[in-house]
Design a protein around this motif. Sequence first.
Motif, mmCIF file in Angstrom:
data_model
loop_
_atom_site.group_PDB
_atom_site.id
_atom_site.type_symbol
_atom_site.label_atom_id
_atom_site.label_comp_id
_atom_site.label_asym_id
_atom_site.label_seq_id
_atom_site.Cartn_x
_atom_site.Cartn_y
_atom_site.Cartn_z
ATOM 1 N N GLN A 101 0.877 -1.168 0.000
ATOM 2 C CA GLN A 101 0.000 0.000 0.000
ATOM 3 C C GLN A 101 0.917 1.221 0.000
ATOM 4 O OE1 GLN A 101 -3.515 -2.197 2.669
ATOM 5 N NE2 GLN A 101 -2.459 -0.444 3.519
ATOM 6 N N TYR A 138 1.496 3.464 9.625
ATOM 7 C CA TYR A 138 2.215 3.915 8.426
ATOM 8 C C TYR A 138 3.674 4.161 8.809
ATOM 9 C CZ TYR A 138 -2.270 4.673 6.048
ATOM 10 O OH TYR A 138 -3.495 4.500 5.454
ATOM 11 N N TYR A 178 -19.875 8.203 -2.534
ATOM 12 C CA TYR A 178 -18.759 9.051 -2.097
ATOM 13 C C TYR A 178 -18.729 10.411 -2.801
ATOM 14 C CZ TYR A 178 -17.231 4.830 0.206
ATOM 15 O OH TYR A 178 -17.184 3.734 1.020
ATOM 16 N N TYR A 206 -7.874 -3.367 5.548
ATOM 17 C CA TYR A 206 -8.576 -4.051 4.466
ATOM 18 C C TYR A 206 -9.212 -5.326 5.001
ATOM 19 C CZ TYR A 206 -8.996 -4.961 -0.595
ATOM 20 O OH TYR A 206 -9.443 -5.166 -1.876
ATOM 21 N N ASP A 265 -8.497 3.175 -6.305
ATOM 22 C CA ASP A 265 -9.474 3.483 -5.235
ATOM 23 C C ASP A 265 -8.719 3.588 -3.908
ATOM 24 O OD1 ASP A 265 -8.922 0.732 -4.997
ATOM 25 O OD2 ASP A 265 -10.871 0.349 -4.057
ATOM 26 N N GLU A 310 -3.835 0.616 11.075
ATOM 27 C CA GLU A 310 -2.743 0.594 10.112
ATOM 28 C C GLU A 310 -1.671 1.562 10.605
ATOM 29 O OE1 GLU A 310 -4.294 -0.569 5.802
ATOM 30 O OE2 GLU A 310 -5.291 1.227 6.537
ATOM 31 N N SER A 326 -2.794 6.550 -0.323
ATOM 32 C CA SER A 326 -2.419 5.162 -0.028
ATOM 33 C C SER A 326 -3.037 4.259 -1.089
ATOM 34 C CB SER A 326 -2.915 4.791 1.373
ATOM 35 O OG SER A 326 -2.468 3.505 1.715
ATOM 36 N N ILE A 327 -2.229 3.926 -2.090
ATOM 37 C CA ILE A 327 -2.789 3.434 -3.347
ATOM 38 C C ILE A 327 -3.037 1.924 -3.415
ATOM 39 C CG2 ILE A 327 -1.911 5.347 -4.712
ATOM 40 C CD1 ILE A 327 0.414 3.564 -5.631
HETATM 41 N N1 THG Z 1 -5.600 0.618 3.525
HETATM 42 C C1 THG Z 1 -4.741 1.551 3.062
HETATM 43 N N2 THG Z 1 -4.464 1.683 1.770
HETATM 44 C C2 THG Z 1 -5.062 0.868 0.873
HETATM 45 C C3 THG Z 1 -5.998 -0.104 1.292
HETATM 46 C C4 THG Z 1 -6.257 -0.224 2.672
HETATM 47 N N3 THG Z 1 -4.788 0.992 -0.432
HETATM 48 C C5 THG Z 1 -5.216 -0.019 -1.352
HETATM 49 C C6 THG Z 1 -6.592 -0.560 -1.044
HETATM 50 N N4 THG Z 1 -6.641 -0.911 0.372
HETATM 51 C C7 THG Z 1 -7.617 0.494 -1.353
HETATM 52 N N5 THG Z 1 -8.974 -0.030 -1.305
HETATM 53 C C8 THG Z 1 -9.766 0.074 -0.192
HETATM 54 C C9 THG Z 1 -11.048 -0.441 -0.283
HETATM 55 C C10 THG Z 1 -11.904 -0.341 0.808
HETATM 56 C C11 THG Z 1 -11.476 0.281 1.965
HETATM 57 C C12 THG Z 1 -10.201 0.756 2.051
HETATM 58 C C13 THG Z 1 -9.353 0.678 0.961
HETATM 59 C C14 THG Z 1 -12.390 0.439 3.139
HETATM 60 N N6 THG Z 1 -13.677 0.627 2.903
HETATM 61 C C15 THG Z 1 -14.649 0.717 3.966
HETATM 62 C C16 THG Z 1 -15.911 0.012 3.525
HETATM 63 O O1 THG Z 1 -16.125 -0.106 2.330
HETATM 64 O O2 THG Z 1 -16.664 -0.383 4.405
HETATM 65 C C17 THG Z 1 -14.982 2.119 4.420
HETATM 66 C C18 THG Z 1 -14.810 3.214 3.452
HETATM 67 C C19 THG Z 1 -15.500 4.498 3.879
HETATM 68 O O3 THG Z 1 -16.720 4.473 3.972
HETATM 69 O O4 THG Z 1 -14.850 5.531 4.061
HETATM 70 O O5 THG Z 1 -11.962 0.405 4.279
HETATM 71 O O6 THG Z 1 -7.044 -1.088 3.135
HETATM 72 N N7 THG Z 1 -4.135 2.343 3.940
#
Ligand code: THG
Length: 387
Positions: free
Chosen positions: A71, A214, A280, A205, A116, A212, A130-131
Amino acid sequence: MASLIHSKIKTKLNMSRRIRRTPYTKRVEECGVTDFTVVNHMLLPKGFQKSVEDDYWHLNEYVQLWDVSCQRQVQISGPDASLLVQKMTPRSLKNMETGKCFYIPMIDENAGMINDPVLLKLDDDMFWISIADSDILLWAKGIAVGLNLNVNIKEPDVYPLAVQGPKAEDLMASIFGEDIRKLKFFNFKVFDFLGTKQIIARSGYSNQDGFEIYFKCFEEYFDKNEMGEKIWDIIWKAGKEFNIAPGCPNLIDRIEAGLLSYGNDFTKDNNPLECNLEKYFKNESEHDYIGKKALKKIKINGVQQRLKGIMFEGNNCPPCSIPFPVYSKNKKIIGKVTSGIYSPKLKKNIGLSMILNEFCETGTEVIVHTPDSKLREGIVSSLPFKK
Ligand code: THG
């Protein structure tokens, strides 16, 4: 193709410097990692000797330590930083405060999804993106050069570690202090660690509570790997009393939660409406961003397909490395399962799938074709999956 999938030959990935190791890779290997994948040109562990199902139950009950260094952070700083970040997403950042994390769809000029990520606002003129798995650093640099923006863009020396599971809070409090319990979902704070300042967010995730870290490597203090191993060891030792295990994003847990994976469940050929991400950026048309015109057109015309859940019958489905075709009851192809696995909680196979609009209604009966040549009855469901 089918014969290849069932082939007995175990293919190995040839490691080279282009597949970057992380400061924790040595520890991950010592913990008995069995599989890696590559994300953002960096190793991501995929398994540790136990089955995905055993890992899943453990994640549901205890706490796991995940090397999610892949990430990668794209750091954007300088006077035009917020302008540039806002150009890259339809989500409005107007009310974003320092200390917040935002999940942001990123689109190109055709409104195709290019990432995303989770966005962190470190200051008014400093962001980390954070990609997911695509080269956003180059995209950001291209935009900045093209628009002549006053920004600095780089990949900082940051290697995220995730601590996930119901015991994550107790474990983190034992290392970073009681204050960490107050941290709310998708917020972050700076914590002291071995004389350095480290950013810790309540996120991850998974479908579980978690954090997390960092971890930023301050070269003046530590060698990168030395520091990585130190951090790993401290968490590991403190985690013993909480039955800590090495882990990685768990496929069962992720699919149940409906967490999307870029490159798997959606690509640049999908727009954010198809991916159910419009929540969003619902009523936000004030700011300018790349892809705005295209997205507006899609909103007006509507989409042809959507990401939905499918629950399907039969024994545990084989790995979904090639999408499973989905058919209507009258044998018309209507979509594909892009991530699928057996859920021991729901006692059904579950999948994330892109499905034609007219078959998207929850409860619609479908047929899933798995590569073991089975036609399985299925039902379209909403996301996340509920027991
Ligand atoms: N943590 C961090 N970076 C990331 C990820 C992560 N980068 C790559 C990837 N994961 C990016 N994709 C996601 C997809 C979903 C979520 C986080 C990163 C997530 N979603 C929640 C949900 O859908 O319930 C809440 C989102 C919200 O409503 O704001 O957590 O995992 N650092």
